[in-house]
Write a protein that holds these residues in place. Structure first.
Motif, mmCIF file in Angstrom:
data_model
loop_
_atom_site.group_PDB
_atom_site.id
_atom_site.type_symbol
_atom_site.label_atom_id
_atom_site.label_comp_id
_atom_site.label_asym_id
_atom_site.label_seq_id
_atom_site.Cartn_x
_atom_site.Cartn_y
_atom_site.Cartn_z
ATOM 1 N N GLU A 8 0.844 -1.190 0.000
ATOM 2 C CA GLU A 8 0.000 0.000 0.000
ATOM 3 C C GLU A 8 0.881 1.242 0.000
ATOM 4 O O GLU A 8 2.037 1.196 0.440
ATOM 5 C CB GLU A 8 -0.916 0.021 1.238
ATOM 6 N N GLU A 9 0.311 2.336 -0.495
ATOM 7 C CA GLU A 9 1.045 3.597 -0.490
ATOM 8 C C GLU A 9 1.248 4.058 0.950
ATOM 9 O O GLU A 9 0.307 4.077 1.752
ATOM 10 C CB GLU A 9 0.263 4.657 -1.278
ATOM 11 N N LYS A 10 2.471 4.416 1.282
ATOM 12 C CA LYS A 10 2.767 4.894 2.627
ATOM 13 C C LYS A 10 2.569 6.398 2.671
ATOM 14 O O LYS A 10 3.278 7.155 2.012
ATOM 15 C CB LYS A 10 4.205 4.545 3.010
ATOM 16 N N VAL A 11 1.565 6.810 3.432
ATOM 17 C CA VAL A 11 1.271 8.239 3.566
ATOM 18 C C VAL A 11 1.771 8.697 4.927
ATOM 19 O O VAL A 11 1.264 8.262 5.966
ATOM 20 C CB VAL A 11 -0.241 8.514 3.427
ATOM 21 N N LEU A 12 2.771 9.563 4.925
ATOM 22 C CA LEU A 12 3.347 10.054 6.177
ATOM 23 C C LEU A 12 2.517 11.221 6.709
ATOM 24 O O LEU A 12 2.126 12.110 5.935
ATOM 25 C CB LEU A 12 4.786 10.504 5.956
ATOM 26 N N PRO A 13 2.250 11.263 7.994
ATOM 27 C CA PRO A 13 1.520 12.410 8.570
ATOM 28 C C PRO A 13 2.314 13.693 8.341
ATOM 29 O O PRO A 13 3.528 13.728 8.590
ATOM 30 C CB PRO A 13 1.453 12.070 10.064
ATOM 31 N N PRO A 14 1.670 14.759 7.848
ATOM 32 C CA PRO A 14 2.384 16.018 7.582
ATOM 33 C C PRO A 14 3.064 16.580 8.829
ATOM 34 O O PRO A 14 4.059 17.293 8.732
ATOM 35 C CB PRO A 14 1.271 16.950 7.086
ATOM 36 N N SER A 15 2.511 16.249 10.000
ATOM 37 C CA SER A 15 3.057 16.792 11.241
ATOM 38 C C SER A 15 4.298 16.042 11.725
ATOM 39 O O SER A 15 5.038 16.538 12.575
ATOM 40 C CB SER A 15 1.989 16.752 12.339
ATOM 41 N N SER A 16 4.532 14.841 11.186
ATOM 42 C CA SER A 16 5.680 14.045 11.627
ATOM 43 C C SER A 16 6.973 14.605 11.059
ATOM 44 O O SER A 16 6.988 15.247 10.004
ATOM 45 C CB SER A 16 5.520 12.584 11.213
ATOM 46 N N GLY A 19 7.665 13.120 7.710
ATOM 47 C CA GLY A 19 6.785 13.695 6.700
ATOM 48 C C GLY A 19 7.221 15.086 6.278
ATOM 49 O O GLY A 19 7.195 15.426 5.086
ATOM 50 N N ARG A 20 7.656 15.901 7.255
ATOM 51 C CA ARG A 20 8.100 17.264 6.938
ATOM 52 C C ARG A 20 9.387 17.242 6.116
ATOM 53 O O ARG A 20 9.549 18.021 5.170
ATOM 54 C CB ARG A 20 8.307 18.059 8.232
ATOM 55 N N VAL A 21 10.311 16.350 6.496
ATOM 56 C CA VAL A 21 11.575 16.252 5.754
ATOM 57 C C VAL A 21 11.318 15.826 4.313
ATOM 58 O O VAL A 21 11.888 16.391 3.364
ATOM 59 C CB VAL A 21 12.524 15.259 6.457
ATOM 60 N N LYS A 22 10.458 14.819 4.141
ATOM 61 C CA LYS A 22 10.159 14.334 2.795
ATOM 62 C C LYS A 22 9.513 15.434 1.958
ATOM 63 O O LYS A 22 9.890 15.647 0.790
ATOM 64 C CB LYS A 22 9.222 13.122 2.884
ATOM 65 N N GLU A 23 8.542 16.139 2.533
ATOM 66 C CA GLU A 23 7.843 17.195 1.801
ATOM 67 C C GLU A 23 8.802 18.317 1.413
ATOM 68 O O GLU A 23 8.781 18.823 0.282
ATOM 69 C CB GLU A 23 6.701 17.741 2.660
ATOM 70 N N THR A 24 9.666 18.690 2.344
ATOM 71 C CA THR A 24 10.629 19.765 2.073
ATOM 72 C C THR A 24 11.601 19.373 0.976
ATOM 73 O O THR A 24 11.899 20.159 0.059
ATOM 74 C CB THR A 24 11.418 20.106 3.354
ATOM 75 N N THR A 25 12.096 18.141 1.036
ATOM 76 C CA THR A 25 13.052 17.658 0.031
ATOM 77 C C THR A 25 12.419 17.613 -1.356
ATOM 78 O O THR A 25 13.019 18.048 -2.353
ATOM 79 C CB THR A 25 13.557 16.258 0.417
ATOM 80 N N HIS A 26 11.206 17.067 -1.415
ATOM 81 C CA HIS A 26 10.520 16.969 -2.708
ATOM 82 C C HIS A 26 10.240 18.349 -3.287
ATOM 83 O O HIS A 26 10.454 18.591 -4.486
ATOM 84 C CB HIS A 26 9.223 16.186 -2.549
ATOM 85 N N ASN A 27 9.750 19.256 -2.451
ATOM 86 C CA ASN A 27 9.457 20.608 -2.943
ATOM 87 C C ASN A 27 10.714 21.299 -3.454
ATOM 88 O O ASN A 27 10.680 22.012 -4.466
ATOM 89 C CB ASN A 27 8.813 21.439 -1.828
#
Length: 441
Positions: A8-16, A19-27
Motif C-alpha cells: 500500500e502507499e505509505k502516507v506520512l503524517p504532515p506533522s511528523s 513527513g516534513r523532511v520528505k515534503e521539504t526535500t521533494h518541494n
C-alpha cells in the motif's frame, strides 16, 4: 502465505518529522527543476535524470511478451539522443510528457485510469512531470501486487514442500516430536465420540432451528480424518495458555491462532450483546440496518476497553451505553421507551454476558464454533447460507473470521497431512476405510 497481503502507499503524517523532511526535500527538487526550465537558456540536467528514471519505471512495468512496446519506449526515450537535444536547447519536455502519458494509459491498471486522465489537462510542465512521477509510483505498487498474486501459488507449493521436508528432518532426529500432536488428535476423536451437551434456553431459542448443514457437521457420524482434524483445529481456539502440550505441527501458527481466539471471543460478546438488546427492544429497532450498524460500532469501540480495564467495569460501560442508545432510538421513532424495570434488567443481563456460565454467552459461543466447523467441512460461503440464530447480525465479521481460520488450517493440512494420516490410522478403525480420504488431507 497470506492471501490478503499487498503493498500500500505509505502516507506520512504532515506533522511528523519524517513527513516534513520528505515534503521539504521533494518541494526543493521540483522548485529547482522549475528554475532550470525557466532559465535562459534552459538547463535540462534535472529533467534528463527525471526522464531517465521515468523510462526505467515504464520498462519495469512491461510484461516479457511486450517486446514491441519495449522497443517503442527505448526509441522514444533514447537517452543519448535526448542528451544531444538538451545540449542544443531543443529538448521538448511537453511532447515527451504527452508520450509518457499515452504509454501510461496502455500500462496502468483500471483503478489508475482516472488519475492518468487528470494529468492530460495539466499544462504546466513541472506540475505535469510531478504528477506523472507520483502516478508511476502507484503503478509500480500495482505491478508489485500483481506479481505477488501471480507468484503465490508457486510460493505456496514450494513452502509446503520445504516445511514438510524440514519437519521430517527434525522427526528423524527426534522420534517423539509428534507426541503432543498425537494427544491433540486423540482428544479430538474422543470429543467427536461424545454426544454434544444440550443447549440451554436463550432469548430466541424457541424460534431457532439449526440449519441442516450445521446439523450434519455436528452429528455423531462415523469418524473420518476430516472430521477429527476439524474438531482438533476448533479445540485450538479454546486452548488453555498454561497447557504446554501444544501440537508440535502447529507451533509456528500458535500466535495466529491466539489472535483468532481473541477475535472469536470479541465476536461472541458482540453477538451476545446484540441478541440480548434485540430481545428487549423488539423487531422495529433491529429492523433498521442503520441502528444495528451504530450499535455494533458503539459496542466494538467499548469492547476495546476490555483489554485495558477490569472486565466487570468495562461491561458496565457497555451495558449503560447500549441501554441509553436503545432508549434514545425508541424515543426518536416515537415508540414507548423501556420501563425502569426493563432498563435495569437489560443492564443486568448485558453486564453478565462475559461470564462463561452465562447461557447467552454459552450458546452464542457454541453456535460460532459450529459455524467455524461448517467452514472447515463445507467452506465459508456455503456456511454463510444458513447461519444459526443470533449470528445473522455479525455475518460480515464471521465471514472474515471464517476465511482466516480456513486459510490457516488449509495450509497446515497441506504441510502436515501425511503425518496426520499416520496418526489417524491408529485412531479411526478400520484402517482400510481411511485410504479413500488420504487425498483430502
Amino acid at each position: 502465505m497470506n492471501h490478503d497481503f499487498h503493498m500500500e502507499e505509505k502516507v506520512l503524517p504532515p506533522s511528523s518529522l519524517e513527513g516534513r523532511v520528505k515534503e521539504t526535500t521533494h518541494n526543493a527538487f521540483w522548485d529547482h527543476l522549475e528554475k532550470q526550465l525557466l532559465a535562459i537558456p534552459p538547463d535540462f540536467s534535472c529533467a534528463l535524470e527525471l526522464l531517465r528514471e521515468i523510462k526505467e519505471i515504464l520498462l519495469s512495468l512491461l510484461l516479457p511478451r511486450q517486446n514491441r512496446l519495449r522497443s517503442e519506449i527505448e526509441e522514444a526515450l533514447d537517452m543519448n539522443l535526448l542528451k544531444q537535444e538538451a545540449e542544443h536547447g531543443a529538448l521538448n519536455v511537453p511532447h515527451l510528457s504527452k508520450y509518457i502519458l499515452s504509454t501510461m494509459t496502455l500500462l496502468c491498471a483500471p483503478v489508475r485510469d482516472e488519475a492518468v486522465q487528470k494529468l492530460e489537462n495539466v499544462t504546466d510542465p513541472v506540475r505535469l512531470l510531478r504528477g506523472i512521477f507520483q502516478v508511476l509510483g502507484l503503478m509500480k505498487m500495482d505491478m508489485v501486487n500483481y506479481t505477488i498474486r501471480s507468484l503465490q501459488p508457486q510460493l505456496q507449493e514450494h513452502s509446503v514442500q520445504c516445511e514438510r521436508a524440514k519437519f521430517q528432518e527434525l522427526l528423524n532426529k527426534q522420534p517423539s516430536l509428534l507426541d503432543h500432536t498425537t494427544k491433540w488428535l486423540t482428544r479430538a476423536a474422543a470429543d467427536l465420540s461424545t454426544p454434544p451437551p444440550s443447549c440451554p434456553d436463550t432469548p430466541d431459542s424457541s424460534s431457532v432451528v439449526c440449519p441442516s448443514p450445521s446439523e450434519a457437521a455436528n452429528s455423531l457420524e462415523p469418524l473420518s480424518p476430516k472430521m477429527v482434524l476439524s474438531q482438533g483445529f476448533l479445540n485450538l481456539l479454546l486452548w488453555d495458555p498454561e497447557d504446554e502440550e501444544f501440537p508440535e505441527t502447529l507451533l509456528m501458527d500458535r500466535a495466529q491462532l491466539q489472535e483468532l481466539e481473541a477475535q472469536l471471543r470479541q465476536l461472541t460478546i458482540l453477538a451476545s450483546v446484540l441478541l440480548v438488546a434485540s430481545s428487549f427492544s423488539g423487531s422495529v429497532l433491529f429492523g433498521s440496518p442503520q441502528f444495528v450498524d451504530k450499535l455494533k460500532r458503539i459496542t466494538k469501540a467499548l469492547m476495546e476497553e476490555l483489554k485495558s480495564r477490569p472486565e466487570e467495569e468495562a461491561m458496565l460501560t457497555v451495558s449503560e451505553q447500549v441501554s441509553q442508545e436503545i432508549h434514545q432510538s425508541l424515543q426518536n421513532m416515537g415508540l414507548a421507551a423501556l420501563s425502569s424495570d426493563n432498563t435495569a434488567s437489560l443492564i443486568g443481563e448485558l453486564q453478565n454476558i462475559t461470564k462463561k456460565e452465562n447461557c447467552v454467552h454459552s450458546v452464542i459461543g457454541q453456535r460460532i464454533h459450529l459455524f467455524l466447523k461448517c467452514c472447515l467441512v463445507l467452506g465459508v460461503q456455503r456456511s454463510l447460507l444458513d447461519l444459526p440464530g443470533g449470528l445473522t447480525l455479525i455475518e460480515v465479521e464471521l465471514a472474515e473470521l471464517g476465511q482466516k481460520f480456513v486459510s490457516l488450517t488449509h495450509h497446515n493440512q497441506q504441510v502436515f497431512g501425511p503425518f496426520y494420516m499416520e496418526i489417524l490410522k491408529t485412531l479411526i478403525p478400520p484402517a482400510q476405510a481411511l485410504e479413500t480420504e488420504v487425498g483430502s488431507l
